[in-house]
Design a protein around this motif. Sequence first.
Motif, PDB file in Angstrom:
ATOM      1  N   ILE A   1      -0.059 -13.439  -6.107  1.00  0.00           N
ATOM      2  CA  ILE A   1      -1.181 -13.840  -6.996  1.00  0.00           C
ATOM      3  C   ILE A   1      -0.997 -15.481  -7.760  1.00  0.00           C
ATOM      4  CG2 ILE A   1      -2.142 -12.956  -9.282  1.00  0.00           C
ATOM      5  CD1 ILE A   1      -0.896 -10.274  -8.978  1.00  0.00           C
ATOM      6  N   HIS A   2      -1.952 -16.097  -7.136  1.00  0.00           N
ATOM      7  CA  HIS A   2      -2.184 -17.705  -7.534  1.00  0.00           C
ATOM      8  C   HIS A   2      -0.855 -18.194  -7.311  1.00  0.00           C
ATOM      9  CE1 HIS A   2      -5.565 -16.323 -10.727  1.00  0.00           C
ATOM     10  NE2 HIS A   2      -5.920 -16.352  -9.087  1.00  0.00           N
ATOM     11  N   ASN A   3      -0.128 -17.928  -6.349  1.00  0.00           N
ATOM     12  CA  ASN A   3       1.213 -18.687  -5.953  1.00  0.00           C
ATOM     13  C   ASN A   3       2.064 -19.028  -7.055  1.00  0.00           C
ATOM     14  OD1 ASN A   3       2.745 -19.559  -3.728  1.00  0.00           O
ATOM     15  ND2 ASN A   3       2.331 -21.840  -4.415  1.00  0.00           N
ATOM     16  N   SER A   4       2.023 -17.694  -8.017  1.00  0.00           N
ATOM     17  CA  SER A   4       2.878 -17.790  -9.145  1.00  0.00           C
ATOM     18  C   SER A   4       3.421 -16.684  -9.425  1.00  0.00           C
ATOM     19  CB  SER A   4       1.930 -17.826 -10.435  1.00  0.00           C
ATOM     20  OG  SER A   4       2.568 -17.390 -11.759  1.00  0.00           O
ATOM     21  N   THR A   5       4.947 -16.752  -9.676  1.00  0.00           N
ATOM     22  CA  THR A   5       6.035 -15.690  -9.721  1.00  0.00           C
ATOM     23  C   THR A   5       5.645 -14.896 -11.162  1.00  0.00           C
ATOM     24  OG1 THR A   5       7.537 -16.732  -8.622  1.00  0.00           O
ATOM     25  CG2 THR A   5       8.411 -15.079  -9.880  1.00  0.00           C
ATOM     26  N   ILE A   6       5.464 -15.629 -12.248  1.00  0.00           N
ATOM     27  CA  ILE A   6       5.117 -14.795 -13.408  1.00  0.00           C
ATOM     28  C   ILE A   6       3.801 -14.032 -13.123  1.00  0.00           C
ATOM     29  CG2 ILE A   6       4.229 -15.140 -15.688  1.00  0.00           C
ATOM     30  CD1 ILE A   6       6.125 -17.550 -15.790  1.00  0.00           C
ATOM     31  N   LYS A   7       2.701 -14.512 -12.778  1.00  0.00           N
ATOM     32  CA  LYS A   7       1.498 -13.927 -12.409  1.00  0.00           C
ATOM     33  C   LYS A   7       1.569 -12.772 -11.439  1.00  0.00           C
ATOM     34  CE  LYS A   7      -1.888 -17.784 -13.710  1.00  0.00           C
ATOM     35  NZ  LYS A   7      -2.570 -18.607 -13.051  1.00  0.00           N
ATOM     36  N   SER A   8       2.519 -12.875 -10.438  1.00  0.00           N
ATOM     37  CA  SER A   8       2.558 -11.780  -9.825  1.00  0.00           C
ATOM     38  C   SER A   8       3.492 -10.528 -10.348  1.00  0.00           C
ATOM     39  CB  SER A   8       3.600 -12.360  -8.315  1.00  0.00           C
ATOM     40  OG  SER A   8       2.634 -13.354  -7.581  1.00  0.00           O
ATOM     41  N   ILE A   9       4.371 -10.957 -11.221  1.00  0.00           N
ATOM     42  CA  ILE A   9       5.184 -10.000 -11.857  1.00  0.00           C
ATOM     43  C   ILE A   9       4.240  -9.166 -12.758  1.00  0.00           C
ATOM     44  CG2 ILE A   9       6.951  -9.491 -13.636  1.00  0.00           C
ATOM     45  CD1 ILE A   9       8.486 -12.142 -12.245  1.00  0.00           C
ATOM     46  N   LEU A  10       3.433  -9.750 -13.410  1.00  0.00           N
ATOM     47  CA  LEU A  10       2.311  -9.195 -14.389  1.00  0.00           C
ATOM     48  C   LEU A  10       1.472  -8.141 -13.605  1.00  0.00           C
ATOM     49  CD1 LEU A  10       1.454 -12.143 -16.714  1.00  0.00           C
ATOM     50  CD2 LEU A  10       2.785  -9.873 -17.426  1.00  0.00           C
ATOM     51  N   GLY A  11       1.163  -8.736 -12.190  1.00  0.00           N
ATOM     52  CA  GLY A  11       0.151  -8.052 -11.439  1.00  0.00           C
ATOM     53  C   GLY A  11       0.949  -6.647 -10.993  1.00  0.00           C
TER      54      GLY A  11
ATOM     55  N   VAL B   1       0.916  -1.166  -0.023  1.00  0.00           N
ATOM     56  CA  VAL B   1       0.075   0.056  -0.051  1.00  0.00           C
ATOM     57  C   VAL B   1       1.098   1.304  -0.110  1.00  0.00           C
ATOM     58  CG1 VAL B   1      -1.816   1.282   1.203  1.00  0.00           C
ATOM     59  CG2 VAL B   1      -1.891  -1.084   1.016  1.00  0.00           C
ATOM     60  N   ASN B   2       1.600   1.331   0.906  1.00  0.00           N
ATOM     61  CA  ASN B   2       2.702   2.237   1.122  1.00  0.00           C
ATOM     62  C   ASN B   2       4.059   2.025   0.850  1.00  0.00           C
ATOM     63  OD1 ASN B   2       0.828   4.602   1.410  1.00  0.00           O
ATOM     64  ND2 ASN B   2       0.391   3.540   3.174  1.00  0.00           N
ATOM     65  N   GLY B   3       4.503   0.963   0.588  1.00  0.00           N
ATOM     66  CA  GLY B   3       5.809   0.446   0.413  1.00  0.00           C
ATOM     67  C   GLY B   3       6.010  -0.165  -1.238  1.00  0.00           C
ATOM     68  N   SER B   4       6.790  -1.235  -1.149  1.00  0.00           N
ATOM     69  CA  SER B   4       7.245  -1.554  -2.469  1.00  0.00           C
ATOM     70  C   SER B   4       6.434  -2.668  -3.049  1.00  0.00           C
ATOM     71  CB  SER B   4       8.651  -1.802  -2.259  1.00  0.00           C
ATOM     72  OG  SER B   4       8.921  -2.643  -3.790  1.00  0.00           O
ATOM     73  N   TYR B   5       6.040  -2.757  -4.325  1.00  0.00           N
ATOM     74  CA  TYR B   5       5.239  -3.798  -4.862  1.00  0.00           C
ATOM     75  C   TYR B   5       6.087  -5.034  -4.987  1.00  0.00           C
ATOM     76  CZ  TYR B   5       1.523  -0.493  -6.434  1.00  0.00           C
ATOM     77  OH  TYR B   5       0.538   0.372  -6.323  1.00  0.00           O
ATOM     78  N   ILE B   6       7.486  -5.027  -4.963  1.00  0.00           N
ATOM     79  CA  ILE B   6       8.376  -6.078  -4.829  1.00  0.00           C
ATOM     80  C   ILE B   6       7.864  -7.203  -3.932  1.00  0.00           C
ATOM     81  CG2 ILE B   6       9.917  -5.378  -3.238  1.00  0.00           C
ATOM     82  CD1 ILE B   6      10.589  -6.985  -6.658  1.00  0.00           C
ATOM     83  N   ASN B   7       7.227  -6.577  -2.808  1.00  0.00           N
ATOM     84  CA  ASN B   7       6.855  -7.669  -1.772  1.00  0.00           C
ATOM     85  C   ASN B   7       5.644  -8.664  -2.642  1.00  0.00           C
ATOM     86  OD1 ASN B   7       7.676  -6.828   0.827  1.00  0.00           O
ATOM     87  ND2 ASN B   7       6.755  -4.785   0.153  1.00  0.00           N
ATOM     88  N   CYS B   8       4.920  -8.279  -3.490  1.00  0.00           N
ATOM     89  CA  CYS B   8       3.905  -9.063  -4.129  1.00  0.00           C
ATOM     90  C   CYS B   8       4.820 -10.223  -4.788  1.00  0.00           C
ATOM     91  CB  CYS B   8       3.166  -8.280  -5.289  1.00  0.00           C
ATOM     92  SG  CYS B   8       1.952  -9.056  -5.962  1.00  0.00           S
ATOM     93  N   ILE B   9       5.938  -9.914  -5.635  1.00  0.00           N
ATOM     94  CA  ILE B   9       6.678 -11.163  -6.192  1.00  0.00           C
ATOM     95  C   ILE B   9       7.369 -11.691  -5.213  1.00  0.00           C
ATOM     96  CG2 ILE B   9       8.644 -11.394  -7.883  1.00  0.00           C
ATOM     97  CD1 ILE B   9       7.619  -8.275  -9.006  1.00  0.00           C
ATOM     98  N   LYS B  10       7.955 -11.196  -4.226  1.00  0.00           N
ATOM     99  CA  LYS B  10       8.514 -12.151  -3.460  1.00  0.00           C
ATOM    100  C   LYS B  10       7.664 -13.170  -2.522  1.00  0.00           C
ATOM    101  CE  LYS B  10      12.055  -8.947  -1.627  1.00  0.00           C
ATOM    102  NZ  LYS B  10      12.456  -8.051  -0.258  1.00  0.00           N
ATOM    103  N   ASN B  11       6.572 -12.992  -2.331  1.00  0.00           N
ATOM    104  CA  ASN B  11       5.389 -13.961  -1.711  1.00  0.00           C
ATOM    105  C   ASN B  11       4.497 -14.474  -2.591  1.00  0.00           C
ATOM    106  OD1 ASN B  11       5.769 -13.163   1.345  1.00  0.00           O
ATOM    107  ND2 ASN B  11       5.444 -11.208   0.482  1.00  0.00           N
ATOM    108  N   LYS B  12       4.716 -14.350  -3.948  1.00  0.00           N
ATOM    109  CA  LYS B  12       3.956 -14.831  -4.916  1.00  0.00           C
ATOM    110  C   LYS B  12       2.558 -14.867  -4.488  1.00  0.00           C
ATOM    111  CE  LYS B  12       7.315 -18.522  -6.004  1.00  0.00           C
ATOM    112  NZ  LYS B  12       7.725 -19.899  -6.130  1.00  0.00           N
TER     113      LYS B  12
END
Length: 402
Positions: free
Chosen positions: A161-171, A148-159
């Motif tokens: 979106i659907h526990n997928s690195t690729i989908k998380s990167i796209l998101g 929310v107020n930090g880095s979106y990189i956390n989404c990729i680190k934790n996968k």
Amino acid sequence: MKILMVNKFLYPRGGSESYMLYLAEHLKNMGHEIEFFGMYDENNTVGNSKGMYTQNMDFHSKGLSRFLYPFKIIFSFEAKKKIMQVIDDFKPDIVHMNNINFQLTPSIIYGIKKKKIPLVQTVHDYQMICPNHLLYNFKKNVPCEKCVNGSYINCIKNKCIHNSTIKSILGVIEAKFYSLFKTYKKVDLFVCPSNFLENKLLSAKKFYKGKTKTIHNFIDKEKFAATSKVEEDYIVFVGRLSKEKGIENIAGAAKLLSEYNFVVAGSGPDEDVLKGIPNIKLAGFLNGDELTYLMGNAKVLILPSVCYENCPLSILEAHSMGVPVVTMNSGGMAELVKNGVTGTLVNEPTPKGIALKIKETIENEDYYNSLKENCKNEKDNILSVKEYADILIKEYQKLIAR
């Protein structure tokens, strides 16, 4: 008034579709002219006179077209072009967006504003501030606000979106793109189903200030008021059977409360968690009169979601039928349930914490009866579709006049 309703799916599929279709039907009955824009699907029940929709995207498809999806779900030139053609044909006074991500994309915002049409969006989830739309970490099974107020990189680190690195990167690419270009700043009004969600938006970006309005969801009050009451001795849960909805806590609480019967209505990926527990009956996915009867005659409704629910209809529906609610002291859940008045709030999101509050609610007869009585009175504070539409039309008129 001419209103263009926009949603990626144009048939009854989930909460945002049910909201849009029911609201649109009422607006039509009020004399307004309604058309719809979204993705083509043979299941569509509504549309527009131009017959213009985006190409269907089936994410489970094995065809060659699926290789273009990563580009289309970030920015759809097709959706932008086609919604402008629909606007030219229909000439709406206002455009009302709902869920648009992936199949339509926020690219349509540019097309709508190029035509200088006032734009409203009902915010059904946290997609504008969280790449996985839920403010929830599936790995740790806890709410999460790191993006929310930090880095979106956390989404990729934790996968996320659907526990997928690729989908998380796209998101993350999508979220970063529209954040960088301040695309949502072009929206004139965000209708928030809860104060909790509204406050999350306001804390995330300064440009939301003055553009948000909380209007709690509506229900069919006449339908629920007509439910016959023959209160039975069971605890009910209604919803998707998935981790973030607290399914593991329901299973654990049922084991601790073997003297109580639980009825679970819904389906989902984590249904197996509830199987084999003697005092849990799986009723499957229900709707219509079956669901109304099940909820209306329960002892209490439980909603132990681990994620931040927005404005759960099940709570509003239960209250309208005089059924107390046991739910979490977080998100929009805590906003709808007055602790000790229309239900009981749980501070400890564990099976033990939930079981304790269920017993506290049911076994104190005077307390339980007061909750039931207060719920009956609470139905006067719940919006009907007519009351909701009246509020919305006034907001539309302000934007058109401006």
